[in-house]
Design a protein around this motif. Structure first.
Motif, PDB file in Angstrom:
ATOM      1  N   ASN A  12       5.036   0.539 -12.847  1.00 29.05           N
ATOM      2  CA  ASN A  12       4.796   1.099 -11.526  1.00 29.05           C
ATOM      3  C   ASN A  12       5.548   2.400 -11.284  1.00 29.05           C
ATOM      4  OD1 ASN A  12       2.916  -0.570  -9.903  1.00 29.05           O
ATOM      5  ND2 ASN A  12       4.349  -2.201 -10.444  1.00 29.05           N
ATOM      6  N   ASP A  70       4.642   5.157 -12.518  1.00 23.57           N
ATOM      7  CA  ASP A  70       3.573   6.131 -12.272  1.00 23.57           C
ATOM      8  C   ASP A  70       3.154   6.110 -10.799  1.00 23.57           C
ATOM      9  OD1 ASP A  70       3.623   6.873 -14.913  1.00 23.57           O
ATOM     10  OD2 ASP A  70       2.021   5.506 -15.511  1.00 23.57           O
ATOM     11  N   THR A  71       3.099   4.913 -10.207  1.00 24.34           N
ATOM     12  CA  THR A  71       2.813   4.800  -8.773  1.00 24.34           C
ATOM     13  C   THR A  71       3.904   5.488  -7.966  1.00 24.34           C
ATOM     14  OG1 THR A  71       1.697   2.673  -9.119  1.00 24.34           O
ATOM     15  CG2 THR A  71       2.421   3.181  -6.877  1.00 24.34           C
ATOM     16  N   GLN A  97       3.612   9.337  -8.075  1.00 23.19           N
ATOM     17  CA  GLN A  97       2.530   9.888  -7.265  1.00 23.19           C
ATOM     18  C   GLN A  97       2.828   9.797  -5.773  1.00 23.19           C
ATOM     19  OE1 GLN A  97       0.086  11.629  -8.505  1.00 23.19           O
ATOM     20  NE2 GLN A  97       0.818  11.202 -10.589  1.00 23.19           N
ATOM     21  N   SER A  98       3.732   8.901  -5.393  1.00 25.93           N
ATOM     22  CA  SER A  98       4.058   8.743  -3.972  1.00 25.93           C
ATOM     23  C   SER A  98       5.354   9.444  -3.611  1.00 25.93           C
ATOM     24  CB  SER A  98       4.159   7.249  -3.619  1.00 25.93           C
ATOM     25  OG  SER A  98       5.209   6.643  -4.363  1.00 25.93           O
ATOM     26  N   SER A 129      -2.237  -6.856 -11.635  1.00 26.33           N
ATOM     27  CA  SER A 129      -1.803  -5.477 -11.807  1.00 26.33           C
ATOM     28  C   SER A 129      -2.003  -4.682 -10.526  1.00 26.33           C
ATOM     29  CB  SER A 129      -2.568  -4.809 -12.954  1.00 26.33           C
ATOM     30  OG  SER A 129      -2.336  -5.489 -14.165  1.00 26.33           O
ATOM     31  N   GLY A 134       1.068  -3.329  -8.003  1.00 23.32           N
ATOM     32  CA  GLY A 134       1.104  -1.903  -7.693  1.00 23.32           C
ATOM     33  C   GLY A 134       1.099  -1.660  -6.195  1.00 23.32           C
ATOM     34  N   MET A 135       0.278  -2.411  -5.460  1.00 18.81           N
ATOM     35  CA  MET A 135       0.217  -2.262  -4.010  1.00 18.81           C
ATOM     36  C   MET A 135       1.540  -2.680  -3.369  1.00 18.81           C
ATOM     37  SD  MET A 135      -3.614  -3.716  -3.229  1.00 18.81           S
ATOM     38  CE  MET A 135      -3.277  -3.785  -1.470  1.00 18.81           C
ATOM     39  N   ALA A 162       4.119   0.069  -4.109  1.00 16.13           N
ATOM     40  CA  ALA A 162       3.872   1.301  -3.361  1.00 16.13           C
ATOM     41  C   ALA A 162       4.200   1.143  -1.886  1.00 16.13           C
ATOM     42  CB  ALA A 162       2.416   1.725  -3.537  1.00 16.13           C
ATOM     43  N   ASN A 163       4.005  -0.061  -1.347  1.00 14.76           N
ATOM     44  CA  ASN A 163       4.229  -0.276   0.084  1.00 14.76           C
ATOM     45  C   ASN A 163       5.595  -0.868   0.399  1.00 14.76           C
ATOM     46  OD1 ASN A 163       1.548   0.369   1.519  1.00 14.76           O
ATOM     47  ND2 ASN A 163       0.906  -0.862  -0.232  1.00 14.76           N
TER      48      ASN A 163
END
Length: 372
Positions: A52, A54-55, A58-59, A209, A213-214, A217-218
């Motif tokens: 994660n 990479d996530t 990007q954020s 997956s 990831g969600m 990210a959150n």
């Protein structure tokens, strides 16, 4: 009459070679993403964090300088750099304002991290794409213990790493681990622990997956200290607590856990040096910091091999990067003998960031235009 011994058929002699070639070719089916996705072993907590990144990249922030913290549970205190914690700290308003000018990424520190695990995170962070403006990398002497429960060999055996990372860590490893990596690179089915029944019947890993990831990210960048958070002023610890969390716990760490049979690992030390070299090559400022520990654990550490070699190692590290040895902070609160209280996180973070700004002139707290 003599019986003539017949020579074995050439086909029989070549059978082992044919079998090897069949296994080698069939094994390569494991390169197909769908086979890896559905047939591989379940991911470890470390792998979830690693995939994660990479996530996370990007954020990252669009304007504020981006600081990424890497480390063990001792660095998890930064996850409580919540505005309420900063405002209630002993820092001046000006010092508090410095912390808010940075985007502090605190989701990557995790319990029992090692120098090799931190190198793995750093390698992924510095791949092409958005990059941090500053890396704050924890260095704890316990991470170097060859006989520790989270050493390099166990890290390699317990996690599935992608091929670029395996190639990066290959030069750092000992001979046995290098052979293990070569086998993993040559036989992906072995590397990913592929099981045929998973390939044919499994399916939830795709959902897993996306879900992880969600969730990652959150996940909020910081959280307030829980109402029931328990810590103790260094000079005012109840005797029963002192016995349990400071005396007995220190003995446990020394005799049975992270300091047991302490020997400095060349692999872990190389991973630490290579982390510095990797950041320098990418032209990303890096700060090494040594978290403070309570005097009881410090006494146990002083009976290990680190007592004789630690000063030379730290001086060598200081020649390669900014190394911050924590001074006697005004905030002297501990959860146990190994962990500083998260109430001290604002003071620690301010010290690290203010010294980083002085050491790296290119690091500013204005709008960022680089690395994204």
């Amino acid at each position: 009459m003599f019986c003539s011994m017949s020579r074995p058929s050439p086909m029989i002699l070549l059978t082992p070679l044919f079998l090897f070639l069949i296994v080698f070719v069939v094994d390569k089916v494991a390169w197909f993403p769908v086979v890896v996705q559905k047939g591989r072993a379940e991911q470890t907590p470390f792998e979830h964090l690693l995939r994660n990144i990479d996530t996370l990249k990007q954020s990252g922030p669009e304007s504020r300088p981006w600081v990424v913290f890497l480390g063990s549970s001792r660095s998890e205190i930064f996850q409580h750099l919540h505005p309420t914690s900063i405002e209630s700290s002993s820092l001046s308003k000006e010092a508090q304002a410095l912390l808010t000018r940075f985007h502090l990424e605190t989701r990557l520190p995790f319990k029992a991290s090692s120098t090799l695990a931190n190198f793995s995170f750093l390698e992924r962070l510095l791949r092409p794409g958005p990059r941090p403006d500053l890396i704050v990398l924890e260095y704890s002497p316990e991470m170097l213990n060859l006989n520790g429960p989270f050493n390099a060999a166990l890290f390699l055996q317990g996690n599935i790493l992608d091929r670029p990372l395996l190639r990066q860590i290959f030069p750092l490893m000992d001979l046995k681990s290098k052979l293990d990596i070569l086998i993993r690179l040559g036989f992906p089915a072995f590397h990913y622990h592929i099981r045929v029944e998973r390939v044919l019947t499994a399916g939830p890993d795709d959902f897993d997956s996306v879900l992880t990831g969600m969730l990652f990210a959150n996940r909020p960048p910081s959280t307030p200290l829980p109402d029931n958070y328990q810590d103790f002023a260094a000079g005012d610890i109840p005797s029963a607590i002192y016995q349990e969390r400071f005396l007995d716990y220190s003995d446990y760490l020394k005799n049975e856990f992270i300091l047991k049979n302490y020997i400095i690992s060349p692999v872990e030390l190389r991973a630490l040096y290579e982390s510095i070299a990797l950041a320098r090559k990418a032209k990303i400022p890096l700060v090494l910091w040594i978290p403070p520990i309570h005097q009881e654990l410090a006494r146990r550490l002083a009976t290990t091999e680190y007592a004789g070699r630690g000063a030379a190692i730290e001086n060598d590290l200081a020649d390669r990067a900014l190394l911050i040895r924590m001074p006697d902070l005004p905030c002297q609160r501990y959860v146990d003998s190994s962990h500083l209280s998260a109430r001290c996180a604002p003071e620690v973070a301010h010290l690290l960031l203010s010294q980083a700004k002085e050491f790296y002139p290119q690091l500013t707290t204005t709008i960022r235009t680089e690395n994204r």
